[in-house]
Design an enzyme around this catalytic site. Sequence first.
Site, PDB file in Angstrom:
ATOM      1  N   THR A 277       0.856  -1.199   0.000  1.00 12.21           N
ATOM      2  CA  THR A 277       0.000   0.000   0.000  1.00 12.21           C
ATOM      3  C   THR A 277       0.883   1.237   0.000  1.00 12.21           C
ATOM      4  OG1 THR A 277      -1.848  -1.073   1.077  1.00 12.21           O
ATOM      5  CG2 THR A 277      -1.584   1.269   1.573  1.00 12.21           C
TER       6      THR A 277
ATOM      7  N   THR B 155      -0.840   1.916   7.046  1.00  9.23           N
ATOM      8  CA  THR B 155      -0.767   0.718   6.216  1.00  9.23           C
ATOM      9  C   THR B 155      -0.801  -0.498   7.132  1.00  9.23           C
ATOM     10  OG1 THR B 155       0.638  -0.569   4.730  1.00  9.23           O
ATOM     11  CG2 THR B 155       1.767   0.944   6.199  1.00  9.23           C
TER      12      THR B 155
HETATM   13  N1  ASP Z   1      -4.400  -1.141   4.917  1.00 15.07           N
HETATM   14  C1  ASP Z   1      -4.650  -1.751   3.635  1.00 15.07           C
HETATM   15  C2  ASP Z   1      -6.029  -2.382   3.683  1.00 15.07           C
HETATM   16  O1  ASP Z   1      -6.383  -2.967   4.685  1.00 15.07           O
HETATM   17  C3  ASP Z   1      -3.650  -2.794   3.254  1.00 15.07           C
HETATM   18  C4  ASP Z   1      -2.198  -2.458   3.506  1.00 15.07           C
HETATM   19  O2  ASP Z   1      -1.883  -1.396   3.985  1.00 15.07           O
HETATM   20  O3  ASP Z   1      -1.368  -3.287   3.201  1.00 15.07           O
HETATM   21  O4  ASP Z   1      -6.725  -2.361   2.702  1.00 15.07           O
END
Ligand code: ASP
Length: 343
Positions: free
Chosen positions: A205, A255
């Site tokens: 992300t 993230t």
């Molecule tokens: N936070 C993001 C989600 O849950 C995924 C990530 O940050 O890797 O969609």
Amino acid sequence: MARARNRPALVAHGGAGSAGPGAERAERRRAMMAAMRLGARILRASGSALEAVVATVAALEDHPLFNAGYGSLLNSQGNVEMDASVMFAEPVALPAALRPASRGKRSGHTDHSNGSDYSVSAGAVAAVSRVRNPIVLARAVMEHSPHILMAGAGAESFARKAGIRLVRPEEMVTERARERWRARKQQSEMLEAERAARAAMGHGTVGAAAVDVHGGIAAATSTGGVPGKLFGRVGDSALIGAGTFAHGFGAASATGQGEAIILTALCREAVLALADGSPRPVAREAILEMIDATGAEAGVILVDRRGRIGYGHNAASMQVARYDRAGGLRHLWLKPIATGRRP
Ligand code: ASP
């Protein structure tokens, strides 16, 4: 009387998760630095924090090694569904030329933190499949609609009206994402294997937070979501307060496991804590609180209104880059915080 000029700063992340394949690290670093240079150039030219975070995140969305925009992970049905959000805290005295085009629902909040007045605005999109840069659409929602969050087909129809080109959903799917999806699907009968694969997956992300010379403060986040997510699942990156937040104190982007980030309103908690602390300890404390509440893995980047930067995470690795006048442009593969409990 002219406002004091602030120290500009920019911090970005490329996701918390596993370190990812070693062979991809050099290219991920190069792409992150290229995106940061775009954002830093805007800030150096006295541009707005909003422009800087959107440019940085959009560049990362365009890169296939990040889980955002082109290169997003696929959902359980094998399709891309992306989330993104942006928020801007703008000193009321900001020069007119730097203000976003439409007032829309702006100025809903004026905070009087630190003796300054800020008007805040935000835009977000959830579960979109047909735009190349979800962060650009999130900004259009902020500037050209009376709403904050738009989802799915309605958001895409709004994109068309806002002059944002629609693509076929397949155009957003990389071969790399398809291969990963197939590998997961083969394991899907075996729950333990599924869990192990999830834990081992680099997330990718992207997000950024910045402060500009005019005192504008912004954050932006964009993602393809988590591995194995169900069709229709929306994560923290679409939600103001969870994955993205900006305020007179500072700005944050998160993230990691979105459900945990939502439960703990991670970015809002972290930014409000800047009232009493500096970004480094605040980022660490926010992650410790998130662990206490959920036991999940997540990371956060923060910038405060003075241009000080902080970050922390408890995953295996997190890719971060930072820019400020004192330190210039730097890239880091960030180790997890020590989770030894506080006294
Ligand atoms: N936070 C993001 C989600 O849950 C995924 C990530 O940050 O890797 O969609």
